[in-house]
Design a protein around this motif. Structure first.
Motif, short mmCIF file in Angstrom:
data_model
loop_
_atom_site.label_atom_id
_atom_site.label_comp_id
_atom_site.label_asym_id
_atom_site.label_seq_id
_atom_site.Cartn_x
_atom_site.Cartn_y
_atom_site.Cartn_z
N SER A 18 0.82 -1.22 0.00
CA SER A 18 0.00 0.00 0.00
C SER A 18 0.85 1.27 0.00
CB SER A 18 -0.93 0.01 1.21
OG SER A 18 -0.18 -0.08 2.41
N ARG A 27 4.20 1.24 6.45
CA ARG A 27 2.86 1.60 6.03
C ARG A 27 2.84 2.95 5.31
NH1 ARG A 27 0.13 1.09 11.85
NH2 ARG A 27 -1.28 2.60 10.87
N TYR A 75 4.10 -2.72 9.37
CA TYR A 75 3.53 -4.04 9.61
C TYR A 75 4.68 -5.01 9.87
CZ TYR A 75 -0.39 -2.04 6.93
OH TYR A 75 -1.42 -1.24 6.46
N LEU A 124 -3.87 -8.42 10.80
CA LEU A 124 -4.62 -8.40 9.55
C LEU A 124 -4.34 -9.68 8.77
CD1 LEU A 124 -3.81 -4.72 8.45
CD2 LEU A 124 -5.71 -5.53 9.86
N GLU A 166 -3.72 -8.63 2.90
CA GLU A 166 -2.70 -7.61 2.68
C GLU A 166 -3.34 -6.28 2.30
OE1 GLU A 166 1.65 -7.11 0.60
OE2 GLU A 166 0.31 -8.68 -0.14
N PRO A 167 -3.02 -5.20 3.04
CA PRO A 167 -3.56 -3.88 2.70
C PRO A 167 -3.07 -3.42 1.33
CG PRO A 167 -2.69 -3.92 4.94
CD PRO A 167 -2.23 -5.17 4.28
N SER A 192 -4.71 -1.24 -2.55
CA SER A 192 -5.83 -1.05 -3.47
C SER A 192 -5.90 -2.19 -4.48
CB SER A 192 -5.67 0.27 -4.22
OG SER A 192 -4.55 0.21 -5.11
#
Length: 521
Positions: A367, A396, A473, A496, A499-500, A502
């Protein structure tokens, strides 16, 4: 249909002519002078040179080093080094962007040139796309020379036409000069990951790069100056005037456009800085920040770009670095904006981890990456790395507020751009080299390997901040062997399972992996 070689040569010539007409750009005869660094006596004739030489002698001939993690510091030190220059200013950069920090530094460079300082600016040719007139105007000053490395002759006005022209000789033109150096009076130097542009100095909007430079004085600067000379005088470094004509006084118009007000003349005030510094480059401040130790400048030879195919490992910066630091005793720390170890690199890291070496890697989360396609191959290798004991941390894009980010956070919206390595507890390498195939095989790179326990301790402390859950992360494996991401959100530790990133970022990483693009990234 395959065209005969001669027919292709004719077609290429015709296409070059067409591009020249479209771009309105042809090569012009311009004198190309061979110049080199100042001689030792000339260096010691400057205030900065006298102090650094004397300080090194007092430290037994060692070099002095300081980490520049904060963007504000990195800008202020560069500005101070320009202000203190008496004879020579050498700048080597991959890219130079329009922005308030660049304008402020260029104004200072003009001021230095006006008081007699000789300025040599060497840029990768890709950075000149769309800036030919501006760079040629800078070059028109009698004391300033601008050269572009590995140039494309035609189509220089726009990126699309530049890429089309570059495609005619893609084996050469896809390789770029990625080196970064800033050298004053051949006495003090900066190397690291920063290009010239607002995001590298915490002045970008909305995104900034978390980056790291190494300020150096002493004998290692002689070697860095030699590397600059080798690139500056190489046949691939060509005067910008060969590709763009301007009137003799064009530099005066450019200087006026840059502005001359107090805010423009003070680089530390030309940006929304969180802190303001007078800089640490002056000899009065240096003793408080320098770590002394042995230092070695490493760089790829400029001719690496002309080697057919992949160059031999032994002729690369990575090969030289491997020879000097291996075998390791206890630990390896990798901070790399783009981390693409491929199969051989993964095998090496697994073997080291299984032999008891502590290995920590800090890179960009999907991300946060500005190049998500680089993420694909690395993502596929995470399970093997984690299973062997390698620790992975991914910075991040958006992070928690923290009082002490030590420059790693960059801004609430940030992307990692650092290229640095720590070996055991006493060696640190800072430079332009990413742990990826492009830095290994295709681009040229430079950096400094410093041996200093106190510098290494500061570097590892900086990394610990970057590993904190408020910023990154920590990637791990759950009981079923699935990848998980542990971090901190709104002050709470969370795990989480997806995976963050888009949809476009995930698609780019997936497509890159499917197409096998990793060896070219």
């Amino acid at each position: 249909m395959i065209l005969p070689e001669r027919s292709w040569g004719l077609g290429r010539a015709l296409l070059c002519c067409l591009l020249a007409l479209i771009a309105g750009c042809t090569a012009h005869p311009v004198t190309r002078e061979h110049t080199t660094a100042l001689r030792p006596a000339e260096i010691e004739a400057t205030a900065l040179g006298r102090w650094t030489r004397q300080a090194s002698r007092e430290e037994g001939g060692d070099s002095g080093f300081a980490l520049l993690a904060e963007g504000e510091d990195a800008l202020a030190v560069r500005a101070r080094l320009v202000d203190e220059a008496e004879r020579r200013l050498d700048i080597q950069a991959y890219s130079i962007d329009e922005g308030q920090t660049t304008r402020a530094l260029l104004r200072r460079i003009f001021d230095a040139a006006e008081r007699g300082v000789q300025v040599r600016l060497l840029l990768d040719d890709l950075s000149a796309v769309g800036q030919n007139a501006r760079l040629a105007a800078l070059d028109s000053h009698p004391q300033i020379q601008v050269r572009v490395f590995n140039p494309v002759t035609f189509g220089r006005g726009h990126l699309a036409s530049w890429v089309l022209a570059a495609a005619l000789d893609v084996q050469r033109t896809h390789r770029r000069m990625h080196n970064k150096l800033w050298i004053t009076d051949n006495a003090a130097a900066i190397t690291g990951g920063r290009n010239l542009g607002d995001p590298y100095f915490n002045a970008g909007d909305p995104r900034n790069f978390a980056d790291l430079d190494l300020l150096a004085v002493g004998p290692v600067v002689d070697a860095l100056s030699l590397s600059f000379d080798l690139y500056w005088n190489h046949g691939l470094a060509q005067p910008i005037g060969r590709y763009q004509r301007v009137e003799a006084g064009a530099w005066q118009h450019l200087r006026d456009e840059l502005g001359a007000g107090p805010a423009e003349r003070d680089a530390s005030r030309s940006m929304p800085a969180r802190r303001r510094h007078d800089g640490v480059a002056a000899k009065e401040a240096l003793p408080d920040v320098l770590h002394w130790g042995k230092g070695e400048a490493l760089w790829d030879p400029p001719g690496k770009i002309r080697v057919p195919g992949r160059p031999p490992f032994g002729m690369t910066l990575a090969g030289a670095l491997h020879e000097r630091v291996m075998p390791l005793d206890s630990r390896l720390l990798i901070i790399s904006a783009y981390f693409v170890p491929l199969a051989r690199g993964t095998q090496l890291l697994v073997e080291l981890a299984e032999s008891g070496i502590q290995i920590d890697v800090i890179t960009n989360a999907l991300s946060a990456s500005d190049m998500p396609w680089v993420h694909g191959d690395y993502a596929a290798r995470r399970p093997e790395l984690l299973a062997s004991g390698v620790r992975l941390f991914e910075m991040r894009a958006e992070h928690e507020d923290t009082d002490d980010s030590a420059g790693l956070s960059g801004s609430p919206m940030s992307s990692l751009h650092i290229k640095a390595l720590g070996f055991d507890d006493d060696q640190v390498f800072v430079g332009s080299f990413n742990v990826d195939p492009r830095s290994l095989w295709w681009n040229t790179e430079t950096g400094v390997l410093a041996e200093s326990e106190s510098l290494a301790a500061e570097f590892h402390a900086l990394a610990e901040i970057g590993m904190a859950p408020a910023l990154s992360y920590e990637v791990g494996l759950d009981g079923s062997g699935n990848i998980v991401w542990e971090t901190q959100i709104d002050g709470e530790r969370v795990r989480l399972e997806h995976e963050p990133g888009s949809r476009w970022q995930h698609f780019s990483a997936w497509l890159s992996r499917v197409l096998g693009l990793a060896p070219w990234l």
